[in-house]
Design a protein around this motif. Structure first.
Motif, PDB file in Angstrom:
ATOM      1  N   TRP A  47      -2.831  -0.923 -11.354  1.00 16.88           N
ATOM      2  CA  TRP A  47      -3.665  -0.003 -12.135  1.00 16.88           C
ATOM      3  C   TRP A  47      -2.789   1.020 -12.851  1.00 16.88           C
ATOM      4  O   TRP A  47      -3.066   1.394 -13.996  1.00 16.88           O
ATOM      5  N   ARG A  48      -1.756   1.497 -12.186  1.00 20.10           N
ATOM      6  CA  ARG A  48      -0.865   2.463 -12.824  1.00 20.10           C
ATOM      7  C   ARG A  48      -0.171   1.839 -14.033  1.00 20.10           C
ATOM      8  O   ARG A  48      -0.066   2.460 -15.100  1.00 20.10           O
TER       9      ARG A  48
ATOM     10  N   SER B 113       0.819  -1.220   0.000  1.00 23.26           N
ATOM     11  CA  SER B 113       0.000   0.000   0.000  1.00 23.26           C
ATOM     12  C   SER B 113       0.850   1.267   0.000  1.00 23.26           C
ATOM     13  O   SER B 113       0.329   2.360   0.243  1.00 23.26           O
TER      14      SER B 113
ATOM     15  N   MET C  26       4.409   2.004  -5.509  1.00 20.56           N
ATOM     16  CA  MET C  26       3.563   2.041  -6.706  1.00 20.56           C
ATOM     17  C   MET C  26       4.207   2.892  -7.798  1.00 20.56           C
ATOM     18  O   MET C  26       4.241   2.493  -8.975  1.00 20.56           O
TER      19      MET C  26
ATOM     20  N   PRO D  87       2.660   4.318  -1.580  1.00 16.01           N
ATOM     21  CA  PRO D  87       2.615   5.078  -2.839  1.00 16.01           C
ATOM     22  C   PRO D  87       3.958   5.126  -3.562  1.00 16.01           C
ATOM     23  O   PRO D  87       4.007   5.137  -4.789  1.00 16.01           O
TER      24      PRO D  87
ATOM     25  N   ASP E 128     -11.676  -0.557  -6.342  1.00 13.86           N
ATOM     26  CA  ASP E 128     -11.342   0.829  -6.049  1.00 13.86           C
ATOM     27  C   ASP E 128     -10.337   0.918  -4.900  1.00 13.86           C
ATOM     28  O   ASP E 128     -10.701   1.145  -3.747  1.00 13.86           O
ATOM     29  N   HIS E 129      -9.072   0.688  -5.229  1.00 11.49           N
ATOM     30  CA  HIS E 129      -8.010   0.889  -4.249  1.00 11.49           C
ATOM     31  C   HIS E 129      -6.725   1.215  -4.992  1.00 11.49           C
ATOM     32  O   HIS E 129      -6.564   0.867  -6.162  1.00 11.49           O
ATOM     33  N   GLU E 130      -5.815   1.895  -4.317  1.00  8.31           N
ATOM     34  CA  GLU E 130      -4.533   2.247  -4.931  1.00  8.31           C
ATOM     35  C   GLU E 130      -3.683   0.990  -5.087  1.00  8.31           C
ATOM     36  O   GLU E 130      -3.535   0.204  -4.150  1.00  8.31           O
ATOM     37  N   ASN E 131      -3.125   0.809  -6.265  1.00  8.06           N
ATOM     38  CA  ASN E 131      -2.356  -0.399  -6.549  1.00  8.06           C
ATOM     39  C   ASN E 131      -1.479  -0.115  -7.763  1.00  8.06           C
ATOM     40  O   ASN E 131      -1.936   0.511  -8.718  1.00  8.06           O
TER      41      ASN E 131
END
Length: 369
Positions: A151-152, A89, A94, A91, A145-148
């Motif tokens: 997705w980037r 998790s 990521m 950033p 719907d979560h930061e990962n």
């Protein structure tokens, strides 16, 4: 004549090394990008280019120097923080993973020869590390719907594919199992080292995880590698996401006696233990094992990588209540034409045997004598 030219980025990892073997067996010209050479059989032909994918300038120069340019990309690299689970998790982690993919894919796509790229995701795409997921998780579900960093990377992949007109596939293997060591997500070297240390110290080789019995899924690295070869040329794989598993479920506690047998040690009753905490304390014992069994001169952490942290997670260490199941469907990939399956017990036993043959783990079965 070569079937094509593929660049495998992250070549020294669990999936990368298996991919090199699979593509080479099908007649592909293979180029491997990684900091250290991939561990493959001597008969497997590939060209290794030592490069750190976090170094944008060095990576772009390495891509520019490739002639002829690769027509296909397998991206199997990942950057992990020292605290493995917490890093999921983070950033900064990521951002680093997005930049690494861009360092390779950007100049490769701009060169004009690229026809297809495959990138890797996993069950974190469904939020399995954050919350209960649908059973089974299917690829057609909306993006969780979560930061990962998945997705980037996927957004970058789609953007470059639209701009430079190449095809893409996303594979989502569950926990991958194979004969890698010194990596972040491979349990066989952890299990094998734990068995060897148990034999040397008298610590019982009991299942070290939690007291509950969640159902798990894994996938053989060879199955993933086969899917990568299939995706590279199959029209059914273009622009699609596919879950990958061995095709069955299992329980760690029920598998444990077979793992003990494979390593040649007695199987003890379950005994919760944090391998993250306990194994590094036995580094001196491991040095003695290396000397006595004439193993490669690898430290214990050289063998484990960060996989002992992941082992605590997947074994369920500290769990006292049953967690929500995290199972995925593989109907889609089978309907698309890739139908390979593996026996999970054989997957683990094969990986352990290969690590013994490569002198990473000791032979405690007496077979070598």
């Amino acid at each position: 004549m070569s079937a094509g030219r593929v660049l495998v980025a992250g070549a020294s990892g669990l999936i990368g090394a298996a991919a090199i073997t699979a593509f080479a067996a099908e007649g592909w010209d293979v180029v491997a990008f990684s900091r250290r050479p991939p561990e493959v059989e001597a008969s497997v032909r590939c060209r290794h280019v030592p490069v750190d994918l976090t170094d944008g300038s060095a990576t772009r120069e390495a891509v520019a120097a490739l002639a002829p340019r690769p027509t296909h990309l397998v991206y199997a690299a990942a950057y992990e923080k020292p605290d493995l689970v917490a890093g999921w998790s983070d950033p900064r982690q990521m951002a680093t993973n997005e930049a690494m993919l861009g360092n390779v894919l950007g100049p490769l796509a701009a060169g004009g020869a690229l026809r297809h790229a495959t990138v890797m995701q996993g069950t974190k795409a469904y939020g399995a590390h954050l919350h209960p997921i649908p059973i089974p998780a299917r690829e057609r579900a909306p993006r969780d719907d979560h930061e990962n960093f998945y997705w980037r990377q996927e957004d970058l992949l789609r953007e470059l594919a639209d701009r430079h007109a190449f095809d893409w596939t996303v594979l989502r293997p569950v926990q991958v199992v194979g004969p890698a060591y010194g990596v972040s997500y491979c349990t066989p070297p952890v299990i094998g080292a734990f068995a060897a240390l148990s034999a040397a110290t008298g610590i019982p080789f009991g299942f070290p995880g939690g007291t509950v019995h969640p159902v798990r899924q894994v996938v053989d690295a060879r199955l993933v590698a086969g899917a990568l070869v299939w995706a590279a040329t199959s029209p059914a794989a273009r622009g699609e996401h596919f879950n990958l598993t061995n095709g069955e479920v299992f329980s760690w506690q029920e598998l444990w006696p077979s793992l003990a047998d494979a390593m040649g040690v007695p199987c003890a009753p379950p005994r919760p233990m944090s391998l993250t905490e306990e194994l590094p304390r036995l580094a001196g014992v491991w040095r003695d094992i290396v000397t006595r069994h004439r193993l490669r001169p690898l430290s214990l952490l050289d063998v484990l990588g960060r996989s002992h942290q992941y082992a605590d997670y997947t074994f369920g260490y500290g769990l006292t209540t049953m967690p929500p199941p995290a199972l995925v469907s593989t109907v889609k990939v089978k309907q698309a034409g890739y139908t390979r399956v593996h026996d999970t017990e054989a997957t683990f036993r094969d990986a352990l045997r290969t690590l013994v043959e490569r002198r990473v783990l000791p032979d405690l079965t007496g077979a070598a004598g």
